[in-house]
Design a protein around this motif. Structure first.
Motif, mmCIF file in Angstrom:
data_model
loop_
_atom_site.group_PDB
_atom_site.id
_atom_site.type_symbol
_atom_site.label_atom_id
_atom_site.label_comp_id
_atom_site.label_asym_id
_atom_site.label_seq_id
_atom_site.Cartn_x
_atom_site.Cartn_y
_atom_site.Cartn_z
ATOM 1 N N UNK A 7 4.613 8.165 4.755
ATOM 2 C CA UNK A 7 4.087 6.948 4.610
ATOM 3 C C UNK A 7 4.074 6.411 3.149
ATOM 4 N N UNK A 8 4.095 5.230 2.942
ATOM 5 C CA UNK A 8 3.819 4.726 1.579
ATOM 6 C C UNK A 8 5.221 3.912 1.126
ATOM 7 N N UNK A 9 6.071 3.950 1.742
ATOM 8 C CA UNK A 9 7.246 3.130 1.452
ATOM 9 C C UNK A 9 7.090 1.689 1.224
ATOM 10 N N UNK A 10 8.016 0.881 0.940
ATOM 11 C CA UNK A 10 8.064 -0.516 0.821
ATOM 12 C C UNK A 10 8.913 -1.197 -0.195
ATOM 13 N N UNK A 11 8.582 -2.323 -0.615
ATOM 14 C CA UNK A 11 9.594 -3.256 -1.407
ATOM 15 C C UNK A 11 8.837 -3.306 -2.815
ATOM 16 N N UNK A 12 9.650 -2.996 -3.857
ATOM 17 C CA UNK A 12 8.952 -3.059 -5.014
ATOM 18 C C UNK A 12 10.020 -3.575 -6.134
#
Length: 125
Positions: A7-12
């Motif tokens: 978990x913890x992915x995303x757009x940055x």
């Protein structure tokens, strides 16, 4: 049945930070070395970082040294990958991997036998 969940992915944006987490079930978390791999579209899966079963040793691929930090909380049974100063070329699916009992850190994919489904990290420029 062994399960590995990221978990913890995303757009940055470039220069930003993310922290990935990995939990496991079906085996004794404390006993295993662990690692993170990543795979960008059209590229092979590559090792990012690994930590030994005791947490005393860590390894990093050259491109993330000084930017990423791998740690494990054996009490909470969570593996963390703190990613700072992210760059667009860090964009990939990130996979948590579980290796072998009482094994040291390793960047050899052959040493890992259990894999999660991955969490996407996208870094915009």
């Amino acid at each position: 049945q062994v399960q590995v969940v990221e978990s913890g992915g995303g757009l940055v944006q470039a220069g930003g930070s993310l922290r990935l987490s990995c939990t496991t079930s079906g085996l004794t978390f404390d006993d295993y070395n662990m690692g993170w791999y990543r795979q960008a579209p059209g590229k092979e899966r590559e090792a990012v970082s690994s930590i030994g079963w005791s947490g005393h040793t860590t390894l990093y691929t050259d491109s993330v040294k000084g930017r990423f930090t791998l740690s494990r909380d054996n009490a909470e049974k969570i593996l963390y990958l703190q990613m700072n100063a992210l760059r667009p070329d860090d964009t990939a699916m990130y996979y948590c991997a579980l290796g072998e009992p009482y094994a040291p850190a390793s960047l050899d994919r052959r040493d890992f036998h259990y894999w999660g489904q991955g969490t996407q990290v996208t870094v915009s420029s």
